[in-house]
Design an enzyme around this catalytic site. Structure first.
Site, PDB file in Angstrom:
ATOM      1  N   ASP A 176       5.217  -5.225   5.870  1.00  0.00           N
ATOM      2  CA  ASP A 176       5.840  -6.511   6.217  1.00  0.00           C
ATOM      3  C   ASP A 176       5.773  -7.541   5.083  1.00  0.00           C
ATOM      4  O   ASP A 176       6.674  -8.366   4.944  1.00  0.00           O
ATOM      5  CB  ASP A 176       5.275  -7.075   7.523  1.00  0.00           C
ATOM      6  CG  ASP A 176       3.766  -7.123   7.537  1.00  0.00           C
ATOM      7  OD1 ASP A 176       3.140  -6.721   6.539  1.00  0.00           O
ATOM      8  OD2 ASP A 176       3.201  -7.580   8.548  1.00  0.00           O
ATOM      9  N   ASP A 225       2.208  -0.491  12.036  1.00  0.00           N
ATOM     10  CA  ASP A 225       2.125  -1.818  12.667  1.00  0.00           C
ATOM     11  C   ASP A 225       3.375  -2.660  12.427  1.00  0.00           C
ATOM     12  O   ASP A 225       3.305  -3.867  12.267  1.00  0.00           O
ATOM     13  CB  ASP A 225       0.873  -2.559  12.154  1.00  0.00           C
ATOM     14  CG  ASP A 225       0.853  -2.678  10.635  1.00  0.00           C
ATOM     15  OD1 ASP A 225       1.713  -2.058   9.973  1.00  0.00           O
ATOM     16  OD2 ASP A 225      -0.010  -3.398  10.109  1.00  0.00           O
ATOM     17  N   GLY A 282       0.836  -1.215   0.000  1.00  0.00           N
ATOM     18  CA  GLY A 282       0.000   0.000   0.000  1.00  0.00           C
ATOM     19  C   GLY A 282       0.863   1.255   0.000  1.00  0.00           C
ATOM     20  O   GLY A 282       1.921   1.278   0.601  1.00  0.00           O
ATOM     21  N   ARG A 285      -6.259  -2.447  10.586  1.00  0.00           N
ATOM     22  CA  ARG A 285      -6.849  -3.786  10.695  1.00  0.00           C
ATOM     23  C   ARG A 285      -6.263  -4.556  11.866  1.00  0.00           C
ATOM     24  O   ARG A 285      -6.957  -5.265  12.577  1.00  0.00           O
ATOM     25  CB  ARG A 285      -6.604  -4.579   9.405  1.00  0.00           C
ATOM     26  CG  ARG A 285      -7.819  -4.646   8.507  1.00  0.00           C
ATOM     27  CD  ARG A 285      -7.551  -5.583   7.360  1.00  0.00           C
ATOM     28  NE  ARG A 285      -6.278  -5.273   6.724  1.00  0.00           N
ATOM     29  CZ  ARG A 285      -6.153  -4.579   5.611  1.00  0.00           C
ATOM     30  NH1 ARG A 285      -7.201  -4.121   4.997  1.00  0.00           N
ATOM     31  NH2 ARG A 285      -4.969  -4.339   5.080  1.00  0.00           N
ATOM     32  N   THR A 308       4.076   2.532   5.699  1.00  0.00           N
ATOM     33  CA  THR A 308       2.663   2.155   5.830  1.00  0.00           C
ATOM     34  C   THR A 308       2.033   3.070   6.875  1.00  0.00           C
ATOM     35  O   THR A 308       2.667   3.378   7.878  1.00  0.00           O
ATOM     36  CB  THR A 308       2.499   0.664   6.245  1.00  0.00           C
ATOM     37  OG1 THR A 308       1.159   0.441   6.648  1.00  0.00           O
ATOM     38  CG2 THR A 308       3.390   0.275   7.403  1.00  0.00           C
ATOM     39  N   ASP A 363      -0.318   2.462   8.915  1.00  0.00           N
ATOM     40  CA  ASP A 363      -0.843   1.784  10.115  1.00  0.00           C
ATOM     41  C   ASP A 363       0.125   1.748  11.299  1.00  0.00           C
ATOM     42  O   ASP A 363      -0.288   1.450  12.423  1.00  0.00           O
ATOM     43  CB  ASP A 363      -1.239   0.340   9.773  1.00  0.00           C
ATOM     44  CG  ASP A 363      -2.455   0.281   8.876  1.00  0.00           C
ATOM     45  OD1 ASP A 363      -3.136   1.315   8.746  1.00  0.00           O
ATOM     46  OD2 ASP A 363      -2.719  -0.797   8.310  1.00  0.00           O
ATOM     47  N   ARG A 384       0.928  -4.963  -5.880  1.00  0.00           N
ATOM     48  CA  ARG A 384       1.060  -6.252  -5.204  1.00  0.00           C
ATOM     49  C   ARG A 384       1.296  -7.257  -6.324  1.00  0.00           C
ATOM     50  O   ARG A 384       0.544  -7.289  -7.292  1.00  0.00           O
ATOM     51  CB  ARG A 384      -0.198  -6.568  -4.408  1.00  0.00           C
ATOM     52  CG  ARG A 384      -0.507  -5.454  -3.400  1.00  0.00           C
ATOM     53  CD  ARG A 384      -1.601  -5.832  -2.430  1.00  0.00           C
ATOM     54  NE  ARG A 384      -2.146  -4.648  -1.793  1.00  0.00           N
ATOM     55  CZ  ARG A 384      -1.688  -4.107  -0.654  1.00  0.00           C
ATOM     56  NH1 ARG A 384      -0.681  -4.653  -0.016  1.00  0.00           N
ATOM     57  NH2 ARG A 384      -2.246  -3.032  -0.141  1.00  0.00           N
TER      58      ARG A 384
END
Ligand code: ATP
Length: 328
Positions: A107, A134, A15, A176, A130, A132, A76
């Protein structure tokens, strides 16, 4: 400095996130600084397989530090998940004379880099990109700070309409697997409750909190919900539940979606990207491979890619407590 690395390839994968362009710029200019050639790889691993390379020098990255998205495009790639696809990618890199890679992504992109590097002895360095946040091994990923600022601005606007109409708004934000965005914007935007993947508050506690807030004289409320919240209901189901159990509120839903990924990167993300690009290229030139560059205690640090992928980025428990206290 490495004698063997003469050309570095840089790609963005997974992303997109604000700050990726600033990261590309930094990688390209650090290569130029060290008299190393640099090529941009279009559309991540998919472009690597197609052999889509763009020679990049210091001037070719002018005017992009403030741009969102990624000038190299991202994708992707299913083909890169196969041995055959990676063989084609390697042959393309060799034909182009690329000796090492900087992968800007999440990741999944790092997993691809690790697999590739193990198969073909290609030095790789990861830069976490990213929104997020995360990823283990850095307190901040590229794009996270920008996304926080974008979301807070929107929550402020939603509050205007919430308070004018005495409404309760459920605002769904990205995340998410991690509630970093939700928790931070919840505190910064004065949310009544924050629902995150790391914590199951339960529907009863949510209702209790909303009742309390109403009783204390609040006429409108905002509840921030991360996409992956533990209650397991989507934001529309939450609205229905509250509609059913609390007639005193008029409930509305706002799903922020992809707008959270866009926009000009914040000052913090531009600086972070610039630091990460320098660290990634110089680490490759020092002969290091299979690491992710990260920010830990305000110092550029290296974490083995394997750990960055497997480790858990932890929610800030102190902030969780602050969030609870602020809703008193
Ligand atoms: P985001 O966090 O935004 O989703 P990401 O980097 O995790 O970013 P993914 O779609 O998971 O995004 O991965 C990006 C690409 O990395 C995949 O499309 C694929 O080409 C490659 N990749 C992921 N896992 C592997 C794997 N096990 N082997 C080879 N390549 C992989």
């Amino acid at each position: 400095m490495s004698e063997t690395i003469k050309k570095i390839g840089v790609l963005t994968s997974g992303g997109d996130a604000p700050g990726m362009n600033a990261g590309i710029r930094s990688v390209v200019r650090t290569c130029a600084f060290h008299n190393i050639e640099c090529v941009g790889i279009v559309q991540g691993y998919q472009g690597m397989i197609r052999g889509e390379f763009i020679p990049m020098d210091a001037r070719s990255v002018k005017g992009i530090i403030n741009k969102g998205g990624t000038i190299l495009k991202t994708a992707r790639s299913k083909d890169f998940m196969t041995k055959e696809g990676r063989k084609v990618a390697y042959d393309q890199l060799k034909k182009e004379g690329v000796d090492a890679l900087v992968v800007i992504g999440g990741d999944g992109s790092f997993t691809g880099a690790m697999v590739f590097s193990a198969e073909y002895d290609m030095p790789v360095m990861g830069i976490p990109g990213t929104i997020d946040n995360d990823i283990f091994g850095t307190t901040h990923t590229l794009g996270y700070d920008t996304a926080l600022n974008t979301v807070v601005e929107v929550i402020d606007k939603i509050r205007d309409t919430a308070s004018s109409h005495d409404r309760l708004f459920f605002v769904e934000v990205m995340g998410r697997d991690a509630g970093h965005i939700a928790l931070n914007v919840g505190v910064a935007g004065g949310a009544e409750e924050v629902l995150i993947p790391e914590e199951n508050l339960g529907l009863d506690r949510l209702l209790e909190s909303l009742h309390r807030s109403k009783a204390s004289g609040k006429s409108s409320s905002i509840v921030v919900v991360a996409e992956g919240d533990k209650i397991g209901k989507n934001v529309f189901e939450l609205k229905d539940y509250v509609d059913e159990h609390m007639s005193e509120y008029e409930v509305r839903v706002s799903v922020l979606g992809h707008m959270q990924r866009g926009g000009s990167p914040s000052c913090f993300d531009r600086v972070l990207a610039s630091r990460m690009g320098v660290k990634a290229v110089e680490s490759l030139l020092e002969g290091k491979s299979n690491f992710m560059v990260g920010l830990l205690n305000d110092v550029m640090s290296l974490t083995p890619l394997e750990q960055a992928i497997k480790g858990q980025s932890k929610i800030n428990l102190e902030l969780l407590r602050v969030s609870d206290i602020m809703t008193t």
